[in-house]
Write an enzyme that holds these catalytic residues in place. Structure first.
Site, PDB file in Angstrom:
ATOM      1  N   HIS A 133      93.315  44.733  57.131  1.00 35.71           N
ATOM      2  CA  HIS A 133      93.418  46.056  56.515  1.00 35.71           C
ATOM      3  C   HIS A 133      94.103  47.102  57.368  1.00 35.71           C
ATOM      4  O   HIS A 133      94.159  48.268  56.981  1.00 35.71           O
ATOM      5  CB  HIS A 133      92.033  46.577  56.130  1.00 35.71           C
ATOM      6  CG  HIS A 133      91.434  45.877  54.954  1.00 35.71           C
ATOM      7  ND1 HIS A 133      91.722  46.237  53.656  1.00 35.71           N
ATOM      8  CD2 HIS A 133      90.584  44.827  54.875  1.00 35.71           C
ATOM      9  CE1 HIS A 133      91.051  45.455  52.831  1.00 35.71           C
ATOM     10  NE2 HIS A 133      90.362  44.580  53.545  1.00 35.71           N
ATOM     11  N   LYS A 170      91.992  61.983  51.307  1.00 30.50           N
ATOM     12  CA  LYS A 170      91.918  60.681  51.974  1.00 30.50           C
ATOM     13  C   LYS A 170      91.229  60.918  53.307  1.00 30.50           C
ATOM     14  O   LYS A 170      91.064  62.066  53.708  1.00 30.50           O
ATOM     15  CB  LYS A 170      93.311  60.080  52.181  1.00 30.50           C
ATOM     16  CG  LYS A 170      94.344  61.085  52.738  1.00 30.50           C
ATOM     17  CD  LYS A 170      95.715  60.477  52.904  1.00 30.50           C
ATOM     18  CE  LYS A 170      96.475  60.304  51.627  1.00 30.50           C
ATOM     19  NZ  LYS A 170      96.649  58.908  51.216  1.00 30.50           N
ATOM     20  N   ARG A 171      90.810  59.867  54.001  1.00 25.98           N
ATOM     21  CA  ARG A 171      90.237  60.029  55.325  1.00 25.98           C
ATOM     22  C   ARG A 171      91.225  60.795  56.204  1.00 25.98           C
ATOM     23  O   ARG A 171      92.437  60.678  56.036  1.00 25.98           O
ATOM     24  CB  ARG A 171      89.924  58.660  55.948  1.00 25.98           C
ATOM     25  CG  ARG A 171      88.795  57.916  55.266  1.00 25.98           C
ATOM     26  CD  ARG A 171      87.495  58.681  55.336  1.00 25.98           C
ATOM     27  NE  ARG A 171      87.082  58.890  56.701  1.00 25.98           N
ATOM     28  CZ  ARG A 171      86.178  58.141  57.352  1.00 25.98           C
ATOM     29  NH1 ARG A 171      85.574  57.143  56.740  1.00 25.98           N
ATOM     30  NH2 ARG A 171      85.865  58.401  58.602  1.00 25.98           N
ATOM     31  N   LYS A 193      98.068  59.523  58.651  1.00 31.17           N
ATOM     32  CA  LYS A 193      98.159  59.958  57.252  1.00 31.17           C
ATOM     33  C   LYS A 193      98.830  61.332  57.135  1.00 31.17           C
ATOM     34  O   LYS A 193      99.214  61.753  56.047  1.00 31.17           O
ATOM     35  CB  LYS A 193      96.770  59.982  56.616  1.00 31.17           C
ATOM     36  CG  LYS A 193      96.175  58.584  56.413  1.00 31.17           C
ATOM     37  CD  LYS A 193      94.725  58.661  55.936  1.00 31.17           C
ATOM     38  CE  LYS A 193      94.063  57.307  55.784  1.00 31.17           C
ATOM     39  NZ  LYS A 193      94.400  56.616  54.522  1.00 31.17           N
ATOM     40  N   THR A 223      95.050  53.161  48.252  1.00 33.11           N
ATOM     41  CA  THR A 223      94.652  52.974  46.859  1.00 33.11           C
ATOM     42  C   THR A 223      94.580  54.326  46.165  1.00 33.11           C
ATOM     43  O   THR A 223      94.688  54.395  44.937  1.00 33.11           O
ATOM     44  CB  THR A 223      93.295  52.255  46.741  1.00 33.11           C
ATOM     45  OG1 THR A 223      92.336  52.973  47.519  1.00 33.11           O
ATOM     46  CG2 THR A 223      93.385  50.830  47.214  1.00 33.11           C
ATOM     47  N   LYS A 235      95.358  55.591  42.253  1.00 34.27           N
ATOM     48  CA  LYS A 235      94.454  56.374  41.391  1.00 34.27           C
ATOM     49  C   LYS A 235      95.162  57.620  40.873  1.00 34.27           C
ATOM     50  O   LYS A 235      95.047  57.972  39.693  1.00 34.27           O
ATOM     51  CB  LYS A 235      93.197  56.765  42.163  1.00 34.27           C
ATOM     52  CG  LYS A 235      92.386  55.593  42.690  1.00 34.27           C
ATOM     53  CD  LYS A 235      91.287  56.105  43.629  1.00 34.27           C
ATOM     54  CE  LYS A 235      90.814  55.024  44.580  1.00 34.27           C
ATOM     55  NZ  LYS A 235      90.018  55.593  45.695  1.00 34.27           N
TER      56      LYS A 235
HETATM   57  C1  LIG Z   1      90.480  55.844  46.982  1.00 33.84           C
HETATM   58  C2  LIG Z   1      89.634  56.477  47.999  1.00 33.84           C
HETATM   59  C3  LIG Z   1      90.005  56.426  49.345  1.00 33.84           C
HETATM   60  C4  LIG Z   1      91.293  55.775  49.811  1.00 33.84           C
HETATM   61  O1  LIG Z   1      92.305  56.749  49.705  1.00 33.84           O
HETATM   62  P1  LIG Z   1      93.733  56.538  50.392  1.00 33.84           P
HETATM   63  O2  LIG Z   1      94.502  57.734  49.897  1.00 33.84           O
HETATM   64  O3  LIG Z   1      94.285  55.270  49.844  1.00 33.84           O
HETATM   65  O4  LIG Z   1      93.526  56.542  51.848  1.00 33.84           O
HETATM   66  C5  LIG Z   1      89.192  57.015  50.288  1.00 33.84           C
HETATM   67  N1  LIG Z   1      88.048  57.638  49.930  1.00 33.84           N
HETATM   68  C6  LIG Z   1      87.661  57.729  48.638  1.00 33.84           C
HETATM   69  C7  LIG Z   1      86.396  58.442  48.299  1.00 33.84           C
HETATM   70  C8  LIG Z   1      88.427  57.146  47.626  1.00 33.84           C
HETATM   71  O5  LIG Z   1      88.031  57.234  46.347  1.00 33.84           O
END
Ligand SMILES: *Cc1c(COP(=O)(O)O)cnc(C)c1O
Length: 658
Positions: free
Chosen positions: A196, A387-388, A393, A495, A499
């Site tokens: 990952h 995101k984190r 990022k 991911t 979304k």
């Molecule tokens: C989808 C999701 C992530 C992953 O987000 P990325 O933009 O792909 O890093 C992290 N935290 C939550 C709560 C999510 O729903």
């Protein structure tokens, strides 16, 4: 603030006290001969009991439930009467407290030695309980232990459970009396490993002394595996000592450490990355030597997201419009959304599409008002990065642009660009200083921007605290623009990018992770691309990157960084953000300054495109219509077909009453 999510209990979990296993820790081993064979006995200095708790996971619209089996650590003896009777009241409950700590919280991977110890114990505890339970079920059904891999597939979701490889060997050899070779065959056929991360510093390693202290028998097993493995490598690459050093399960470049990613690759019959670029970079980079040894082990499995949670449940307005337009089939077969495409040319449909988005933006605006007290206007462009928080990022690239945009708007109040609301949500790892400083900067910029009368109605910045899945369900459906701006070659897949796009946001992104595949599928004309590519990043790094050049040559960037450095966003503490600015000017490992101008130009293209709502809506509709590939159903089907060799099991379709 502590999230006391269990204070009212958890109605979804079913305690299974009759399913419990002993998990050993520490102590020593004793080798000897038993029944004419070499045998090792592990004499632990502590035993903890793991008890099962089941959470049913319902299939969508089918009468089946899978069980997610969780494990709680408990003391074997919860009360030490001997200690109690001798007056040691604290000692009498100590064993209970220490044992239960193993599953109290998720231990972070960047902690003190004390924290690291607990994390290794936790990883082993969960792996051992799960494997003991599988072997229990397998043998209770009357099957032979040497047929284990025919009934079980174990997917290592990152290296965190990779200790399971050594644990299965221990269970098969020490407790079920199998010989080493057949046990190893079963183990390799059972396990597969999903990587990952491409960040080398994030690949887990355990210091050998710590490992020996917690898992003495497993260290012996890993040494034996390594010995046999390196013998094979030596035969295949005679004299190539460098390769032996690189492939070894033990890193000996500094203090000796167990490389969990190497254990995972060696012990698995399949290894995969989670996006096409990620898999390629794994093969060229961190797992290159393993790929050369066994190229057939490697495959790509691009991630997906579930349309049930991230569209049907979280975006009821859009779900209703989609079902009314293409029928309900998309919920189970996301490719059905293809049939949406012709409707992009229907003005009445576009009007409905915009209506849904406005409604979702109003819903998020209400949440932001309630949680932060900041009022935002749903009629503005919602540009969202959730995101984190991590330097790769590049939330700080987004912030640099916001400050620059504010400067432009103050200088030129008639600038014809759409009013924007920038929304952030992000958690930082507990020990990640710069990540926390970036969160502080976002708040500092929000304070200045939101209180500047010259920016009223033009620019707002909000940070929504506690980004989690529950909040996420209100965020993704409300976005006009999705920020996917990681340094190319650093994000494994992402991911969140999926979304957002599935909910009709247009992506502002780099050629990184699954962004590349999203762009290919939605069409480059519906994707705002910027920044260096992964090979360009690598070449620039190799040439010798000088971030200061960008500071010197770009007046707007210079103004922005000077404002941060001089305390514009940290009243009363002018030096607060100096470490962040210094990092960007003299280090900038993630090429923020190198991509700044390109990012600003892409933001200008977005501003221009958003001023044509009809065309913007067409792009949004086409994006959603082309996102079928990114369903987790497709992703999971690929794991079933290529890795687990699992075929669908027909289920009785009794009707579920409404
Ligand atoms: C989808 C999701 C992530 C992953 O987000 P990325 O933009 O792909 O890093 C992290 N935290 C939550 C709560 C999510 O729903």
């Amino acid at each position: 603030m502590a999230d006391k999510w269990l204070r009212l209990g958890n109605p979804w979990e079913i305690p299974r006290p009759e399913i419990a296993f002993e998990v050993k820790f520490g102590g020593r081993t004793e080798a000897g001969r038993r029944d004419g064979r070499y045998r090792v006995r592990w004499i632990p200095d502590r035993i903890v009991r793991g008890t099962a708790y089941d959470i049913p996971v319902l299939g969508y619209g089918v009468p089946t439930a899978n069980l997610l089996r969780l494990w709680k650590a408990e003391a074997l003896e919860s009360f030490d009467f001997q200690a109690f009777n001798t007056g040691n009241y604290y000692g009498a409950v100590l064993e209970k407290v220490v044992s239960e700590n193993i599953t109290k919280v998720l231990y972070p991977n960047d902690e003190s030695p004390q924290g690291k110890l607990l994390r290794l114990q936790q990883q082993y505890f969960f792996a051992s309980c799960a494997l003991q339970d599988m072997l229990r079920i397998h043998t209770q059904r009357g099957a032979r232990v040497d047929q284990f891999d025919q009934k079980y597939a174990v997917q290592l979701n990152d290296t965190h459970p990779a200790i399971a490889i050594a644990e299965l060997m221990r269970l098969l050899v020490d407790e079920h009396d199998l010989d080493w070779e057949p046990a190893w065959g079963i183990t390799q056929r059972t396990f597969a490993y999903t990587n990952h991360t491409l960040l080398p510093e994030a690949l887990e390693q355990w210091s050998v002394p710590l490992f020996a202290q917690v898992l003495p028998r497993h260290l012996e097993i890993i040494y034996e595996l390594n010995h046999r493995f390196l013998d094979q490598v030596r035969r295949r690459y005679p004299g190539d000592t460098d390769r032996l050093r690189r492939l070894s399960l033990i890193d000996e470049s500094g203090p000796r450490a167990v490389r969990m990613a190497h254990l995972a690759c060696l012990g698995s019959h399949a290894v995969n990355g989670v996006a096409a670029l990620h898999t390629e970079l794994l093969k060229q980079g961190v797992l290159r030597d393993f790929h050369e040894l066994a190229p057939g082990k490697f495959s790509n499995k691009t991630n997906g997201v579930t349309p049930r949670r991230f569209l049907l449940l979280s975006n009821p307005g859009l779900a209703e419009l989609l079902t009314r337009t293409v029928g309900p089939g998309w919920v189970r077969d996301l490719d059905e959304l293809r049939r949406l495409e012709p409707h992009a040319e229907d003005p009445a449909f576009r009007e409905e599409w915009r209506h849904v988005k406005s409604h979702n933006k109003a819903r998020l605006a209400a949440l932001l008002q309630q949680r932060t007290g900041v009022a935002v206007d749903p009629a503005t462009l919602f540009d969202i990065q959730v995101k984190r928080l991590h330097e790769y990022k590049r939330q700080h690239l987004n912030v640099l642009h916001i400050i620059t945009l504010a400067n432009r708007l103050r200088r030129c109040p008639t600038l014809e660009i759409p009013a924007r609301t920038f929304i952030f949500g992000a958690k930082a790892a507990p020990g990640y200083y710069l990540a926390k400083l970036i969160i502080r900067l976002i708040h500092g910029v929000a304070d200045v921007v939101n209180h500047d009368p010259r920016l009223q109605g033009r620019l707002r910045v909000v940070f929504l605290p506690n980004f989690n899945v529950k909040n996420a369900q209100k965020i993704y459906p409300a976005a006009d623009v999705s920020e996917q701006i990681s340094t190319a070659g650093k994000e494994a897949s992402g991911t969140g990018n999926m979304k957002f796009a599935l909910n009709g946001a247009l992506t502002l992104g780099t050629l990184d992770g699954a962004n590349i595949e999203i762009r290919e599928r939605v069409g480059p004309e519906n994707f705002f691309l910027f920044g260096l590519s992964a090979p360009e990043v690598r070449a620039l790094g190799a040439r010798g990157y000088r971030p200061l050049d960008h500071y010197e040559q770009n007046a707007e960037l210079r103004e922005t960084l000077d404002q941060i450095a001089s305390g514009t966003f940290s009243p009363g503490d002018a030096r607060l953000f100096q470490p962040l600015v210094d990092n960007l000017l003299y280090h900038d490992a993630y090429f923020v300054l190198a991509d700044f101008a390109s990012y600003c130009a892409a933001q200008e293209r977005i501003g221009a495109a958003y001023r044509d709502p009809e065309e913007w809506t067409r792009m949004s509709i086409r994006t959603v219509a082309r996102m079928g590939y990114f369903s987790s159903d497709r992703s999971i089907r690929e794991y079933c077909a290529d890795i687990w060799h699992a075929t669908p099991e027909p289920i009785a379709l009794t009707r579920i009453s409404e």
